[in-house]
Scaffold this active site. Structure first.
Site, PDB file in Angstrom:
ATOM      1  N   ARG A  18       3.814  -2.161  -2.727  1.00  0.00           N
ATOM      2  CA  ARG A  18       3.654  -2.855  -1.434  1.00  0.00           C
ATOM      3  C   ARG A  18       2.830  -4.133  -1.559  1.00  0.00           C
ATOM      4  O   ARG A  18       2.939  -5.022  -0.731  1.00  0.00           O
ATOM      5  CB  ARG A  18       2.989  -1.922  -0.423  1.00  0.00           C
ATOM      6  CG  ARG A  18       3.901  -0.760  -0.075  1.00  0.00           C
ATOM      7  CD  ARG A  18       3.269   0.114   0.976  1.00  0.00           C
ATOM      8  NE  ARG A  18       3.424   1.508   0.614  1.00  0.00           N
ATOM      9  CZ  ARG A  18       2.770   2.502   1.187  1.00  0.00           C
ATOM     10  NH1 ARG A  18       1.909   2.261   2.142  1.00  0.00           N
ATOM     11  NH2 ARG A  18       2.985   3.740   0.811  1.00  0.00           N
ATOM     12  N   CYS A  39      -9.757   5.456   1.675  1.00  0.00           N
ATOM     13  CA  CYS A  39      -9.912   6.885   1.384  1.00  0.00           C
ATOM     14  C   CYS A  39     -11.326   7.353   1.716  1.00  0.00           C
ATOM     15  O   CYS A  39     -11.589   8.540   1.758  1.00  0.00           O
ATOM     16  CB  CYS A  39      -9.587   7.180  -0.069  1.00  0.00           C
ATOM     17  SG  CYS A  39     -10.809   6.511  -1.181  1.00  0.00           S
ATOM     18  N   PHE A  77      -1.736   1.303  -2.516  1.00  0.00           N
ATOM     19  CA  PHE A  77      -1.671  -0.030  -1.898  1.00  0.00           C
ATOM     20  C   PHE A  77      -3.007  -0.475  -1.312  1.00  0.00           C
ATOM     21  O   PHE A  77      -3.233  -1.661  -1.107  1.00  0.00           O
ATOM     22  CB  PHE A  77      -0.601  -0.035  -0.781  1.00  0.00           C
ATOM     23  CG  PHE A  77      -1.102   0.511   0.534  1.00  0.00           C
ATOM     24  CD1 PHE A  77      -1.730  -0.332   1.453  1.00  0.00           C
ATOM     25  CD2 PHE A  77      -0.996   1.860   0.852  1.00  0.00           C
ATOM     26  CE1 PHE A  77      -2.216   0.166   2.662  1.00  0.00           C
ATOM     27  CE2 PHE A  77      -1.486   2.357   2.042  1.00  0.00           C
ATOM     28  CZ  PHE A  77      -2.102   1.500   2.957  1.00  0.00           C
TER      29      PHE A  77
END
Ligand code: NAD
Length: 498
Positions: free
Chosen positions: A177, A281, A149
């Site tokens: 999402r 990330c 997402f």
């Protein structure tokens, strides 16, 4: 209310499984749309379309394929304001940040324009008497991408741009999402001239992912998401004989040496730790100052900056970051902060319970900062994926180095120093895929490759850059000898170079 179906065979189609998932406006907490969750038979329909369309697409000259991508880039650029708005309204990142999400995706599309060069094989004239040898790269057929997402524009483009340019047909399973941008990108590809069936978007959950992993016609799976799912997808896809590359979670450290410029460090850390509410990330979630003096100087400057973070709705262009993606994310981050306190870390700034005036039901959370975090605490070991930074104190460079070296994850890492020797030593020894020297989020540009080590990535090739062309093609090597070069008589021994 908007209902997202799927994009199959060049057009939007309604879902038929009867299963849907809700999509929130993270600013208000209201449900603003639903997305269909595909059944295995809907996935199968997409694969059938892809399979029929792929050979003709693969037969086109690569430069002709690249012209479609060139037009697509033009269309995305022309629409990027609307796309950024749609992205921000589902994800919660600010509109300028959504622009970054889209532009970083476009850069991969731009790199994929070089497909004719990237797919060129090798040739040796006279490999033996009258023998020529050459290799060629060929597409795999129908391939897939399953995406998270947090970058709903960039990561789908990382996957489908090189794959499609290589002559494959693609099944994209984006995050359930925030499907608005991936669905629109597929429409724009068709508008750019892509034949129907070459890019299909199938929305879904685990059931759809499992159908992809088990489908006999899907040759490769590129995945990005959390580590447990990345590991699961890798295991199941490879057990079924597919090519797989799956990228997982992260815990990115920033080592701060005593000689670092502390103002630069604090600017870097505040952006990399709290930007996009920490839902990246490559976010920095651990700061490792070396020496007590360094830690004290860091804290003195960092605390007021964390306290002054400007949280706002995703439409506020001046906000440092917007809401998180959903209520579960707020609950998960808050629980980690509770746990950090219970485990004995010092909570210097507490972002729990933050309410945004005028948006009281939105998924907002303030920035949090912990000091004296140790490697046995869950806030250190786990990926929190929220606006929380942990300070872990180290006495020496060698001790600091051991923290990221020993951590389960190996996505990104940064060192802040003025000392070239230290930086060089660090870059050489660290067991992590992407390294920043005075750069907090060292995301490689599209012509290099992106990928983490250890539990941050499974498979042997990275994403985008030259590796993406290797992942989505296979090599064939041809050895050719013409009758004039063939000697009479059978050969029973293995031919060797003599
Ligand atoms: P996620 O693992 O929940 O979901 C990723 C994808 O897997 C989605 O398409 C989702 O529908 C699917 N999925 C979810 N549960 C599944 C299950 N049980 N079985 C099969 N498929 C399932 O990840 P997310 O929350 O969407 O994204 C955040 C995560 O992604 C973080 O861990 C972040 O670090 C990671 N991430 C990694 C990179 C990288 O390149 N390493 C880049 C971006 C995000």
């Amino acid at each position: 209310m908007k209902e997202y179906g799927h994009f199959i065979g060049g057009k939007n189609v309604a879902g038929t499984s009867g299963k849907t998932s809700e999509i929130y406006n993270p600013n208000t907490g209201e449900v603003q749309a639903t997305v269909a969750l595909a059944s295995p038979s809907e996935l199968r329909a997409a694969v059938e379309n892809a399979k029929v369309a792929q050979p003709e697409w693969a037969a086109k000259n690569p430069q002709v394929r690249a012209r479609v991508m060139m037009k697509f880039i033009e269309l995305v650029n022309a629409e990027k304001e609307e796309l950024a708005h749609a992205l921000s309204m589902e994800h919660g990142k600010t509109i300028p940040d959504s622009h970054g999400d889209i532009l970083r995706g476009i850069e991969t599309c731009e790199f994929s324009l070089g497909v004719a060069h990237m797919m060129k094989g090798e040739y040796t004239e006279g490999a033996g008497p009258g023998i020529d040898m050459y290799s060629m790269r060929q597409p795999l057929g129908v391939v897939s991408g399953i995406t998270p997402f947090n970058f709903p524009a960039m990561i789908p483009m990382w996957k489908f741009a090189p794959a499609i340019m290589c002559g494959n047909a693609f099944i994209l399973k984006p995050s359930e999402r925030d499907p608005a941008v991936p669905m629109r990108l597929a429409e724009l590809m068709i508008e750019a001239g892509l034949p129907a069936g070459i890019l299909n978007v199938v929305n879904g959950d685990k059931e759809c992912v499992d159908a992809i992993l088990d489908d006999p016609d899907i040759q490769a799976v590129g995945f990005v998401g959390s580590t447990p799912i990345a590991h699961y997808v890798y295991s199941r896809a490879t057990a079924n004989g597919k090519r797989a590359q799956t990228f997982g979670g992260a815990k990115n450290h920033m080592i701060i040496m005593p000689d670092a410029d502390m103002d630069q460090v604090v600017d870097a850390l505040i952006g990399a730790g709290y930007g996009s509410a920490g839902e990246r990330c490559m976010a920095i979630s651990v700061a490792v100052p070396v020496g007590k003096g360094t830690a004290d100087r860091l804290i003195e400057k960092l605390v007021p900056r964390v306290e002054a973070l400007r949280v706002g709705p995703s439409t506020d262009r001046e906000a440092d970051y917007g809401p998180m993606v959903n209520a579960d994310a707020i609950e998960r981050v808050s629980k980690y902060i509770d746990q950090g306190v219970q485990e004995g870390a010092d909570l210097l700034v507490d972002g729990r319970g933050f309410k945004m005036q005028g948006y009281e039901n939105g998924f907002f959370i303030g920035g949090s900062l912990f000091d004296n975090v140790t490697s046995d605490m869950s806030i250190y070991k786990d990926e929190i994926f929220g606006p929380v930074v942990s300070i872990v104190r180290a006495n020496t460079y060698e001790e600091a180095l051991q923290y990221p070296m020993s951590h389960t994850y190996g996505n990104g890492v940064a060192i802040y120093t003025r000392d070239g020797d230290t930086a060089r030593d660090f870059a050489k020894r660290i067991n992590i895929g992407m390294v920043g020297v005075n750069v907090p989020i060292p995301v490689p540009l599209s012509y290099f490759t992106f990928g983490g080590w250890k539990a941050s990535g499974f498979g042997d090739l990275n994403q985008h850059g030259p590796d993406a062309f290797r992942f989505y093609t296979r090599t064939k090597t041809v050895t050719a000898r013409w009758p004039s070069g063939i000697k009479d008589g059978a050969e029973f021994t293995l031919p060797v170079m003599s």
